[in-house]
Design an enzyme around this catalytic site. Structure first.
Site, PDB file in Angstrom:
ATOM      1  N   ASP A 427      41.744  34.084  30.635  1.00  0.00           N
ATOM      2  CA  ASP A 427      40.727  34.626  31.528  1.00  0.00           C
ATOM      3  C   ASP A 427      39.414  34.717  30.738  1.00  0.00           C
ATOM      4  O   ASP A 427      39.419  34.603  29.517  1.00  0.00           O
ATOM      5  CB  ASP A 427      41.166  36.016  31.993  1.00  0.00           C
ATOM      6  CG  ASP A 427      40.141  36.701  32.881  1.00  0.00           C
ATOM      7  OD1 ASP A 427      39.541  36.026  33.720  1.00  0.00           O
ATOM      8  OD2 ASP A 427      39.937  37.914  32.702  1.00  0.00           O
ATOM      9  N   THR A 429      36.244  37.008  31.843  1.00  0.00           N
ATOM     10  CA  THR A 429      35.642  38.336  31.898  1.00  0.00           C
ATOM     11  C   THR A 429      36.635  39.386  31.421  1.00  0.00           C
ATOM     12  O   THR A 429      37.721  39.524  31.963  1.00  0.00           O
ATOM     13  CB  THR A 429      35.198  38.662  33.334  1.00  0.00           C
ATOM     14  OG1 THR A 429      34.298  37.653  33.766  1.00  0.00           O
ATOM     15  CG2 THR A 429      34.522  40.015  33.390  1.00  0.00           C
ATOM     16  N   PHE A 586      31.089  47.106  49.684  1.00  0.00           N
ATOM     17  CA  PHE A 586      31.239  45.733  49.199  1.00  0.00           C
ATOM     18  C   PHE A 586      32.644  45.214  49.486  1.00  0.00           C
ATOM     19  O   PHE A 586      33.619  45.948  49.434  1.00  0.00           O
ATOM     20  CB  PHE A 586      30.993  45.696  47.684  1.00  0.00           C
ATOM     21  CG  PHE A 586      31.304  44.376  47.052  1.00  0.00           C
ATOM     22  CD1 PHE A 586      30.337  43.391  46.969  1.00  0.00           C
ATOM     23  CD2 PHE A 586      32.558  44.113  46.545  1.00  0.00           C
ATOM     24  CE1 PHE A 586      30.614  42.174  46.391  1.00  0.00           C
ATOM     25  CE2 PHE A 586      32.860  42.892  45.965  1.00  0.00           C
ATOM     26  CZ  PHE A 586      31.877  41.915  45.890  1.00  0.00           C
ATOM     27  N   ARG A 831      35.491  29.387  39.299  1.00  0.00           N
ATOM     28  CA  ARG A 831      35.739  29.819  40.675  1.00  0.00           C
ATOM     29  C   ARG A 831      37.239  29.796  41.007  1.00  0.00           C
ATOM     30  O   ARG A 831      37.644  29.418  42.103  1.00  0.00           O
ATOM     31  CB  ARG A 831      34.971  28.934  41.664  1.00  0.00           C
ATOM     32  CG  ARG A 831      33.457  29.001  41.560  1.00  0.00           C
ATOM     33  CD  ARG A 831      32.945  30.362  41.922  1.00  0.00           C
ATOM     34  NE  ARG A 831      31.504  30.415  42.097  1.00  0.00           N
ATOM     35  CZ  ARG A 831      30.817  31.524  42.229  1.00  0.00           C
ATOM     36  NH1 ARG A 831      31.435  32.685  42.175  1.00  0.00           N
ATOM     37  NH2 ARG A 831      29.513  31.508  42.398  1.00  0.00           N
ATOM     38  N   LYS A 837      45.310  30.646  39.211  1.00  0.00           N
ATOM     39  CA  LYS A 837      45.598  30.840  37.787  1.00  0.00           C
ATOM     40  C   LYS A 837      47.099  30.736  37.521  1.00  0.00           C
ATOM     41  O   LYS A 837      47.524  30.085  36.560  1.00  0.00           O
ATOM     42  CB  LYS A 837      45.087  32.214  37.327  1.00  0.00           C
ATOM     43  CG  LYS A 837      43.571  32.352  37.277  1.00  0.00           C
ATOM     44  CD  LYS A 837      43.194  33.744  36.765  1.00  0.00           C
ATOM     45  CE  LYS A 837      41.686  33.916  36.673  1.00  0.00           C
ATOM     46  NZ  LYS A 837      41.311  35.235  36.137  1.00  0.00           N
TER      47      LYS A 837
END
Length: 1189
Positions: A427, A429, A586, A831, A837
């Site tokens: 990953d 972030t 959000f 993206r 993943k």
């Protein structure tokens, strides 16, 4: 916002889209049907109706065993192993006349080995039991109707229907329905880190109808019935109905408080117990992690089968010859070997029935040669792996002082797999970056603010060969302002100087939006010290940035937000209260957040922030004054690896707002299936005609040491894939910053952002779009493969976005795509969704057939971690969800370098050598029995005393091999890191391939031949004792056994590279213990010691022939290995041999020149042995380093 949220805070006037879906009428119509049959009588746990339902208590047990089932269940676990079943059968048969030795001599070693493993499991389970006892005995306040007060009760005594009171910072003892809280509008804040790993707070809201029950006195008359779903594992859903005061009220996840989550920022809550114990959602989710076995373990099983086949073969050969000899005993009516008295023998040696005797002899042989199967192998490996895990946990070089977190091996089963990793899937972030967002730059009214260069900008400038005009990195801030989340410096903005800027009114509105448009909760820690509880790190960065510029958010409740602002006219700080009307939350679909507030001037304002693509399409004509320049700035920020967000606002008309609010509240209270759609449409209706203010840029900084770690892993020949949700441009630039993409590496970009595809999308024909996209991806993959083939000496980096990846994983394209990807040094998938993943990880694992390692830090990485051969969790700021699903946990990505190159290499080498040595020593011992039986006409007579054989694997050869598996090092940790190419020994499985294994087996066979024939020929001819007596059966057995013990232990000493006092103690101590055992056992009366009675003291020790034979045989048995190793080191050295030679030679000029030549030739030789992709990678890295120099 920048990251997808699993759950959303819902204030009393907050709308959350598609995150916390309200239960529809159709869903609640299922109440009472199968799967929705639970009934809870609130405040009546003692009622007959509740008792009849017989729901589980709140006692929780996470142990594998109980006092009752430990013995049978643990024994079942042990005898799932084929080898243990074999030894159990042998132990049972040992009571029959077929056995060549006594029953106790085979049962005792089996009991020791099985008992040791069971004891280990018992201790581990006892530790889990202690944790359960601690949890079950926690205290909680439970309502007592008789006294109308709360009394303290242990968690384990809670019952369904109990009313409980939970105070601030306490854990919820069961799954509760929230009745009321200390807040007037009956909300409470909950931390769910133990459930989903997220540290941000969730907000729960009770039903208004129960909000009045907020004291012990009021609860006295409270009665209600809850009908809801049965226990299940779904954390984010709940379907139920509250029957209260002759009315029905629909329940949603917003009213449910889950066990093991914690109450935060709320003085207390009152709730009713719905699910207890193992019915709670957290316990329903407590499943065992997927079972992972290493490649060495799987190969070891095959070796065991080979040894079983060998055992059957030698037993068959022995029985065949025995049958022939027995048949020949009767010739022409006369007995050939009359001295054996075959006329008075049993069925086991009956020459009249040789076939039966041969079959029974085969069964005897299966027991006699059972020492070919190492009985203590499994338990020895488990002990070694546990000790290796302790060393990993205690490695100070992998301890993070800042977070106070060491490395943690959460399983010991995969240690050696760390040394065989072929591909890393990471990953970005929070894994490569810190996930600690810092506000560094912004664009306001078309003007750039914020100085300094990010790490990505510096790397990008170097890549382009540009001269750095602004050398100072952002970290080197001259400002005194230094806070976590804030790394902004600009003299035009800071210290109130923004009031002098030409567009000061826009700057003021910009930072007011940042200070107001959020769901953060302030917590006053002391004078002038405020902490913010936020949903995401970037939200914290915005609030802190606004505070440092002069717009401090210091208080909020459910209807207002309070700011302390700098007044431009007076120059003093004033408090302003903004009435909070609605929060439009959000969501990943909306990609924006808005709040509707009324300011002190009674203006109705809609304040919004979100993805630039979403905000720009909602701008009014008058609000686009800064659009072009802001777009340019956002593009520049993206290139610099910064995360961007557009900021806008709108002034609302009072009549328009009132009309919209009526419709919105109607939709919000609806329980129809299209509730979310209606709310989304209404939100879009109000979020229009916005006026652009500017854009923010926050930096998710690279973790310390990431570029160096990735560079070292690449030099070790490990392929690296990065799976991220970032834009392609951001991912590429960060790839350069952390050395994933290197100078000289050619990029292959696979994308659907092509004119022809965009034209198809505008037409809207979904089938045509899919077909065109598939064909486009197919052509791009074929073109890229031909490019890679033509330029075989070039290193490539593959970049593909999530949309393209969907088509690349089509069943007709996936093999071509994976072939292309595996020929590239680096792969970046941008993206990517969490599901993608996991799918990619599964594909890489299945296509390559090699070891894959996945590393991540968030809940969205769990699928990837569990799918990979090894899952490594980063214990970062996103909580512990990834760590809880991982096999190994580290605090920083840079520690992966040491985990793999040092511990991985050592563990792989240790376990490989240990298993090979185990087979060697057992074959050496087992075949001496075979040669002796051949010497005795395959009579089934063992060469050794029963207890010699029983103690061989348990006492005389077990400890040295464990020391090898725990302490041996071919090179030091420093040299492992200095020479990363050494890691390829594990990737290519050099130390545990079939030639290596068969070589050790052949060495064992050769040693057995040398030991047997040299020993028998040395001592059976001449007089053995001073009185002229020759060596008898007992002397021959002791002498041969002594040679075996010396040989296998000296072979161990020759195989060890790194001696400690422990190795010396175990090796020489094992040999010494053999002699001690002989003395002690030989002093026991001959009825028990049989052939061992005083054999050393009276027969062997006084004889010089015994000692000379031992010396001669041991030297002769060691010569083959010594000769092979000398030849290998001189002509075909392995990588660690070359490093050891280089380390031991004296430093001199002449030596250096010679060493360089040797190194070059050896590297060329090694290079020719390496896979082509590894060889290309190493060549490019060398060329890159030369250019830098």
């Amino acid at each position: 916002m920048a990251r997808i949220r699993k759950r959303s805070i819902q204030l009393s006037k907050l709308c959350s889209f598609a995150c916390c879906r309200s239960s529809s009428q159709d869903e609640h119509a299922q109440i009472g049907q199968k799967g929705y049959s639970r009934v809870v009588y609130c405040n009546e746990p003692d009622s007959q109706e509740q008792i009849r339902l017989r729901y589980r208590g709140n006692y929780v047990s996470t142990t594998k065993y109980t006092a009752v089932n430990f013995l049978p269940k643990s024994l079942f676990e042990q005898f799932r192993r084929v080898a243990n079943i074999y030894f159990l059968v042998v132990a049972c048969v040992s009571f029959s006349p077929l056995a060549p030795y006594s029953a106790p001599s085979i049962i005792l070693p089996l009991v020791v080995v099985i008992g040791a493993t069971m004891a280990k499991e018992g201790v581990e389970d006892w530790r889990r039991n202690l944790q359960d006892i601690e949890a079950n005995n926690r205290k909680v306040e439970v309502y007592d109707k008789s006294s109308c007060s709360f009394r303290q009760t242990k968690w384990k005594d809670l019952r369904v229907g109990d009313l409980v009171k939970v105070c601030k910072d306490e854990y919820f003892p069961a799954d509760l329905l929230l009745l009321s809280s200390s807040y007037e509008d009956v909300v409470c804040y909950v931390e769910t880190m133990n459930l989903d790993g997220e540290t941000n707070l969730k907000l729960k809201h009770a039903l208004n109808v129960t909000s009045f029950y907020s004291s012990a006195e009021s609860l006295k008359e409270f009665r209600a019935v809850i009908k809801c779903e049965d226990p299940n594992e779904h954390l984010y859903s709940f379907i139920g109905t509250l029957y209260f005061d002759c009315q029905q009220y629909s329940l949603s996840p917003q009213q449910i408080l889950l066990r093991d989550s914690k109450l935060k920022n709320t003085e207390c809550i009152f709730g009713v117990v719905i699910f207890t114990g193992h019915d709670t959602k957290v316990m329903q989710n407590a499943t065992d992690p997927p079972s992972k076995r290493t490649k060495i373990e799987r190969r070891m099983d095959r070796i065991i089968y080979v040894l079983f086949s060998t055992l059957i073969l030698v037993s068959f050969i022995g029985s065949l010859f025995f049958g022939i000899e027995t048949n020949n005993d009767l010739s022409g009516g006369n007995y050939t070997r009359w001295y054996l008295r075959p006329d008075k023998t049993t069925v086991f040696f009956d020459p009249r029935r040789p076939a039966v005797a041969a079959f029974l002899h085969c069964l005897t042989g299966l027991m006699l040669y059972g020492y070919l199967i190492p009985i203590s192998l499994y338990v020895s490996i488990e002990i070694c792996k546990v000790l290796q895990s302790i060393f990993i946990n205690q490695d100070q070089a992998m301890y993070d002082e800042v977070m106070d977190r060491p490395a943690h091996a959460r399983t010991s089963n995969l240690n050696e797999e760390l040394g065989q990793v072929h591909t890393i899937l990471s990953d970005k972030t929070g894994t490569l970056t810190c996930n600690s967002m810092e506000f560094v730059k912004c664009s306001i009214a078309g003007t750039l603010y914020g100085r300094g260069m990010t790490e990505v900008e510096i790397a990008l400038a170097r890549k382009r060969g540009e001269q750095l005009t602004e050398q100072a990195p952002i970290d080197a801030s001259e400002s005194k302002k230094s806070f976590k989340g804030f790394n902004f410096r600009d003299e035009h903005i800071m210290d109130g100087k923004w009031v002098s800027e030409p567009q000061s009114d826009v700057i003021q509105k910009f930072f007011r939006v940042l200070a107001t448009c959020h769901t953060a909760v302030p917590e006053v820690m002391g004078p002038d010290e405020i902490m913010y509880e936020v949903e995401s790190p970037d939200e914290a960065a915005f609030v802190i940035a606004a505070r440092e510029v002069g717009f401090e958010f210091f208080a909020r409740n459910q209807t207002s937000i309070k700011l302390r602002e700098l007044d431009p006219t007076s120059g003093i700080r004033v408090d302003r209260v903004y009435e909070l009307l609605h929060v439009l939350e959000f969501s990943s679909a909306r990609k924006r957040m808005s709040v509707i507030v009324k300011n002190p001037e009674n203006q109705l304002l809609l304040l919004a922030k979100g993805a630039d693509s979403v905000i720009f399409e909602r701008l009014s004509k008058e609000g686009r004054a800064y659009e072009e320049r802001t777009k340019e700035h956002i593009e520049k920020y993206s290139e610099a690896g910064l995360r961007t967000m557009a900021v806008a606002y709108r002034e609302l008309d009072n009549d328009e707002y009132k009309t919209w609010e009526q419709e919105f509240l109607k939709a919000k209270t609806s329980v129809s299936a299209d509730r979310d759609v209606l709310m989304d449409e209404l939100a879009c209706q109000i979020e229009r005609d916005l006026i652009l203010l500017g854009a923010t840029a926050v930096e998710d900084k690279l973790q310390k040491g990431v570029p160096g770690c990735i560079d070292k892993l690449a030099r070790a020949g490990i392929g690296i894939w990065v799976l991220t949700g970032d834009k392609r441009g951001t991912a590429i630039n960060i790839g350069y910053a952390c050395s994933l993409l290197r100078h000289g590496m050619k990029q292959i970009v696979i994308t659907l952002e092509l004119p022809e595809i965009l034209a198809q999308e505008k037409e809207g024909d979904k089938e045509a779009i899919a077909e065109a996209s598939l064909n486009s991806i197919k052509l791009q993959i074929l073109k890229a493969k031909s490019q890679v083939t033509e330029e075989s000496s070039t290193e490539f980096g593959l970049i593909i976005d999530g949309k393209s990846l969907t088509y690349a994983m089509d069943k007709n394209l996936v093999n071509s795509f994976m072939d292309l990807a595996m020929r590239c040094a680096t792969v970046i998938c941008c993206r990517s969704s969490p599901k993608q993943k996991a799918v990619i990880t599964r594909l890489v694992k299945s296509v390559t057939g090699r070891t894959t390692l996945a590393i991540g830090d968030g809940a969205n990485d769990v699928g990837m971690l569990q799918e990979a051969d090894i899952g490594v969790g980063i214990s970062g700021v996103e909580g512990m969800q990834a760590v809880m699903a991982s096999d190994f946990a580290i605090a920083q990505f840079r520690f992966l370098e040491r985990l793999l190159l040092v511990h991985g290499h050592w563990c792989y080498r240790r376990i490989s050598m240990m298993i090979c040595y185990f087979f060697y020593k057992n074959i050496t011992f087992g075949f001496t029995l075979f040669w002796f039986e051949a010497y005795t006409s395959f009579s089934g007579q063992p060469a050794y005393n029963d207890w010699y054989m029983s103690c061989y694997n348990v006492f005389f050869t077990s400890l040295p091999v464990i020391a090898l598996g725990v302490f041996d090092q071919d090179v030091s940790a420093r040299l492992c890191l200095k020479h990363p190419l050494l890691y390829q020994e594990g990737v290519r499985n050099i130390l545990f391939n079939w030639p290596r294994i068969l070589g050790w087996m052949f060495n064992g066979l050769l040693s057995s031949i040398i030991i047997y024939f040299l020993t028998t020929n040395s001592i059976t001819g001449p007089a053995f004792r001073k009185d002229g007596q020759v060596a008898d059966y007992s002397v021959l057995g002791v002498t041969m056994y002594t040679c075996v013990v010396w040989t296998v232990n000296c072979q161990m000493a020759l195989s060890i590279n790194y001696f400690t006092w422990i190795q010396h103690l175990f090796i020489w101590g094992s040999i010494a213990f053999w002699y001690i055992f002989l003395v002690v056992y030989g002093s026991i009366p001959p009825t028990l010691s049989t052939t061992a009675y005083k054999v050393l003291v009276e027969a062997c020790a006084p004889s010089i022939l015994y000692w000379l034979t031992t010396l001669l045989v041991v030297i002769a048995a060691l010569l083959p290995l010594l000769s092979y190793r000398a030849f290998q080191i001189r002509f075909q050295p392995m990588e660690h041999d070359r490093i050891q030679i280089q380390r031991r030679r004296p430093e001199s000029t002449e030596y250096d020149a010679t060493q360089r030549r040797l190194s070059e030739s050896s590297e060329a030789r090694t290079s020719s042995e390496l896979p082509s992709e590894v060889r290309i990678r190493i060549d490019n890295l060398k060329a890159s380093s030369k250019r830098k120099n």
